[in-house]
Write a protein that holds these residues in place. Structure first.
Motif, PDB file in Angstrom:
ATOM      1  N   VAL A  61      26.273  48.900  38.345  1.00 42.46           N
ATOM      2  CA  VAL A  61      26.649  48.101  37.182  1.00 42.46           C
ATOM      3  C   VAL A  61      25.520  47.143  36.824  1.00 42.46           C
ATOM      4  CG1 VAL A  61      28.298  46.412  36.283  1.00 42.46           C
ATOM      5  CG2 VAL A  61      29.107  48.352  37.629  1.00 42.46           C
TER       6      VAL A  61
ATOM      7  N   PRO B 274      28.094  47.535  42.908  1.00 41.11           N
ATOM      8  CA  PRO B 274      27.480  46.484  42.088  1.00 41.11           C
ATOM      9  C   PRO B 274      26.073  46.836  41.598  1.00 41.11           C
ATOM     10  CG  PRO B 274      27.657  45.803  44.392  1.00 41.11           C
ATOM     11  CD  PRO B 274      28.452  47.047  44.255  1.00 41.11           C
TER      12      PRO B 274
ATOM     13  N   ILE C 207      28.591  39.239  36.623  1.00 39.34           N
ATOM     14  CA  ILE C 207      29.119  39.658  37.928  1.00 39.34           C
ATOM     15  C   ILE C 207      29.632  38.450  38.712  1.00 39.34           C
ATOM     16  CG2 ILE C 207      28.484  40.722  40.157  1.00 39.34           C
ATOM     17  CD1 ILE C 207      26.939  42.843  38.559  1.00 39.34           C
TER      18      ILE C 207
ATOM     19  N   ALA D 182      32.165  47.579  39.422  1.00 34.11           N
ATOM     20  CA  ALA D 182      31.238  46.570  39.960  1.00 34.11           C
ATOM     21  C   ALA D 182      31.646  46.136  41.365  1.00 34.11           C
ATOM     22  CB  ALA D 182      31.183  45.357  39.031  1.00 34.11           C
TER      23      ALA D 182
ATOM     24  N   ALA E 190      37.121  46.337  27.468  1.00 34.82           N
ATOM     25  CA  ALA E 190      36.257  46.652  28.601  1.00 34.82           C
ATOM     26  C   ALA E 190      36.939  47.416  29.724  1.00 34.82           C
ATOM     27  CB  ALA E 190      35.652  45.367  29.166  1.00 34.82           C
ATOM     28  N   MET E 191      38.284  47.449  29.746  1.00 28.90           N
ATOM     29  CA  MET E 191      38.927  48.137  30.871  1.00 28.90           C
ATOM     30  C   MET E 191      40.265  48.781  30.484  1.00 28.90           C
ATOM     31  SD  MET E 191      40.035  44.766  33.059  1.00 28.90           S
ATOM     32  CE  MET E 191      41.778  44.363  33.131  1.00 28.90           C
TER      33      MET E 191
ATOM     34  N   LEU F  61      32.949  37.368  37.160  1.00 26.85           N
ATOM     35  CA  LEU F  61      34.013  38.284  37.565  1.00 26.85           C
ATOM     36  C   LEU F  61      34.507  37.962  38.969  1.00 26.85           C
ATOM     37  CD1 LEU F  61      32.699  41.690  36.160  1.00 26.85           C
ATOM     38  CD2 LEU F  61      34.549  40.272  35.266  1.00 26.85           C
TER      39      LEU F  61
ATOM     40  N   ILE G 266      34.463  46.622  35.511  1.00 26.98           N
ATOM     41  CA  ILE G 266      34.867  45.510  36.380  1.00 26.98           C
ATOM     42  C   ILE G 266      35.244  46.046  37.771  1.00 26.98           C
ATOM     43  CG2 ILE G 266      36.535  43.623  36.659  1.00 26.98           C
ATOM     44  CD1 ILE G 266      36.617  43.562  33.488  1.00 26.98           C
TER      45      ILE G 266
END
Lengths: 255, 430
Positions: free
Chosen positions: B134, B131, A29, B127, A43-44, A32, B124
């Motif tokens: 995730v 958050p 996190i 998140a 992943a996306m 990112l 992503i």
């Protein structure tokens, strides 16, 4: 500060490097937050196929024309191209028998229909494009990846070990698999970075990270022969992960 | 009306695949799942290799399923040479596999599938808004990896599981530590069930489905088994797995397709819950009921619910195994010696995505003469095409973008592992 634009690409492989990146659960996190991921289809969705990238991480080997095409396109749009994992750096397992024509494999696996599939001998990225940094490992080590990301975010290339797994093994005071246990251990010629993971589990090094620079392959082979291993067993192990490495190819020619 | 829908690159799945749909005069002519992941030719590459080199090489078929590939490979070799393993090794292998299940299911649910139901492009973007959600998913994923590291020696491509046992055994402290983390994980898995219960699952892909899974070897729900059972009522010994996964080559795919009695079938979490779910106990049993999986379902999107139930199961099972190991104490066992002989061996395990088969033959020196690996995603491809076809027929009037998104959702529900499916099996030396 403008966040660097990042792409994470997979050519042909097991996705191990992408999985190891996702395995940085504690840091993910935060990472990112510091970067701008534009392309990471594993992943996306809604990936940017065209934009210029500051850093492209590429895993997997080139085994078909499609891989080569994609790789060249990645190079064009990226300031830095980083090969991650043994397949991208050395060709990996798929490259262990490049001496056998692909047509033979295609027919064995798919029969006559195999003729319509395109396949080329498995090769590392550097055979096609300039690679700015190589992080090997099957899979890559999480710590090495994180250190590399930290350096890259500061505008530097990371310093990776230039010594062998054997050195890490000695530093950990593990029992020597080669001399002590008489196992077919490739620790003396394999590039460090794993902390001698396998010897720590009483397992000899299989060389999954590829050879260290200036490895003394001849001496390794000599010791293994003295211990009673056949040339066939030795060559099989040497061929497993980095058969295309020049330093190993030289050895195969000698035999 | 569309003439065709082409999804070039399926996202949020492992590997390289796409979907092509051809429509003529308002009727669906053809639906293909295109698999263009390159071929790595594992089987022909390993012919002639010594038996002990096989598991570490074949583990590389797939990173996410590397633990279960390793274990199934070890079991097939042990079957060929008649190697017996101890109850402690059986428990540790089960624990390693549960670590893989927790990691794989948490990854798929939180990072790949659930964002669809909540309207995000992936974990992503999720998140950025949620958050905590995730983070919970990542914590669960990490729990699975912690188990794989502790028992397998590495989260991807484990090194510690070897023929006849383990290289190094875990100590008591390590097991106590895992137990504490698993207890916390069980609470997070329950919260996952609560979350899944709130999701609205659409029913557009619903269609009659044949399920296949290994019959649990134990009276309780389990990932090991000697027989394949199908929702048709058939029951087949694993040595005859080829009767079930009749593989054929199709031109649009580097992966072969499986059919049982000329019909596609589904393997994976939903198949296991449908066929073995009555054997669940504890919180997993309650979770199954809460998510409505105690009655039969023909909707592949429910596979995501079944994965959540198995997340609870995998954590409870891991706790149970650790209790047993602690009760008996870890015995300092060395791997069983192998006496090499010519022979054949077959083994099957339930991988996160369904039944996985490894079958080998060796000569009297222990060199491999024949290898066959059939992965769950390869078995699911024909069924996936069936569900995509039904979905296109029902959604044909929707916009192209909405239709594409929904087709991707169907493909994603299978949690396909495309690298696995293109393993390139079948080398029958004649």
């Amino acid at each position: 500060m403008v966040k660097p634009k990042i792409g994470i690409f997979g050519l042909t492989g097991c996705a191990g490097e992408q999985i190891m990146i996702l395995n940085c659960e504690d840091q993910l996190i935060d990472i990112l937050g510091a970067i701008d991921i534009r392309y990471f289809p594993t992943a996306m969705t809604k990936n940017d196929e065209e934009c210029e990238l500051d850093i492209a991480f590429v895993e997997g080997a080139v085994v078909q024309p499609k891989d080569e095409e994609l790789l060249k396109k990645i190079r064009q749009r990226s300031k830095l191209l980083i090969a991650i994992g043994t397949c991208a750096v050395w060709g990996g397992l798929p490259a262990m028998r490049n001496d056998v024509p692909r047509e033979e494999f295609l027919e064995k696996v798919y029969g006559t229909k195999g003729k319509s599939f395109k396949s080329i001998p498995a090769q590392p990225l550097k055979n096609f494009v300039k690679v700015d940094l190589s992080i090997s490992g099957c899979p890559i080590e999480k710590e090495q990846f994180l250190k590399a990301v930290a350096s890259l975010l500061h505008g530097d290339l990371p310093l990776l070990p230039s010594y062998a797994v054997c050195t890490e093994c000695k530093m950990n005071e593990y029992v020597c698999m080669l001399v002590g246990e008489n196992k077919l251990c490739l620790g003396p010629i394999t590039i460090a970075g794993c902390g001698a993971r396998c010897p720590g589990y009483n397992i000899p090094c299989h060389g999954c990270r590829g050879p260290v620079d200036e490895a003394n392959v001849a001496s390794e082979v000599k010791i293994l022969k003295e211990k009673g291993f056949t040339l066939r067993d030795i060559e099989n192990r040497l061929r497993s992960f980095a058969a295309q490495a020049e330093i190993l190819q030289e050895q195969f020619k000698k035999e | 009306m569309h003439n065709s829908v082409v999804i070039d690159h399926l996202c949020r799945v492992e590997g390289h695949g796409g979907i092509t749909v051809n429509i003529k005069d308002g009727r669906v002519e053809q639906v293909n799942v295109d698999i263009f992941e390159g071929s790595r030719f594992f089987e022909p590459l390993i012919i002639g290799r010594h038996y002990d080199e096989i598991p570490p090489i074949l583990s590389r078929i797939c990173a996410i399923c590397s633990a279960v590939h390793t274990i199934t490979s070890l079991m097939a070799i042990e079957d060929a040479f008649g190697v017996k393993i101890t109850p402690q090794t059986t428990l540790l292998r089960d624990l390693l596999i549960q670590g893989g299940n927790i990691e794989s299911h948490a990854l798929h649910l939180f990072c790949l599938a659930v964002p669809d139901y909540l309207g995000y492009t992936g974990a992503i973007s999720l998140a950025a808004d949620q958050p905590e959600l995730v983070k919970m998913g990542l914590d669960l994923k990490k729990l699975g990896n912690t188990i794989q590291e502790a028992i397998g020696g590495r989260a991807v491509h484990p090194v510690n599981a070897v023929i006849g046992g383990f290289g190094r055994l875990p100590d008591k402290e390590m097991l106590f530590d895992l137990k504490e983390q698993l207890k916390k994980g069980l609470q997070q898995a329950s919260a996952t069930i609560d979350l899944m219960a709130t999701l609205k699952i659409p029913n557009f892909p619903e269609s009659p489905t044949v399920y296949a899974a290994l019959e649990s070897i134990d009276v309780k729900f389990n990932f090991f088994g000697d027989r394949i059972i199908l929702s048709t009522g058939d029951s087949i010994d694993i040595s005859k797995y080829k009767e079930v996964c009749n593989e054929k080559v199709v031109l649009h795919s580097h992966a072969k397709h499986s059919q049982f009695k000329n019909k596609p079938f589904m393997v994976g979490s939903l198949a296991r819950i449908m066929l073995n779910g009555h054997r669940l106990t504890g919180e997993a049993k309650k979770a199954m009921k809460k998510l409505g999986l105690n009655s039969s379902s023909q909707n592949v999107l429910y596979n995501n619910l079944a994965q959540a139930v198995e997340l609870v199961y995998a954590i409870e099972r891991s706790l149970e195994i650790i209790e047993q190991l602690l009760k008996h104490g870890i015995k300092d066992e060395r791997p069983t010696e192998v006496k090499v002989k010519a022979g054949k061996g077959t083994a099957a395990c339930e991988a996160p995505r369904g039944m996985l088969f490894h079958s080998y033959a060796f000569d009297n020196k222990g060199n491999l003469t024949n290898a066959d690996v059939i992965t769950p995603t390869a078995q699911n491809l024909a069924n996936m095409e069936k569900d995509l076809r039904v979905s296109v027929e029902r959604l044909i009037n929707e916009s192209k973008e909405s239709l594409s998104d929904k087709l991707e959702m169907v493909a994603r529900a299978y949690d396909p592992c495309i690298s696995c499916s293109v393993h390139l099996v079948e080398l029958n030396s004649k």
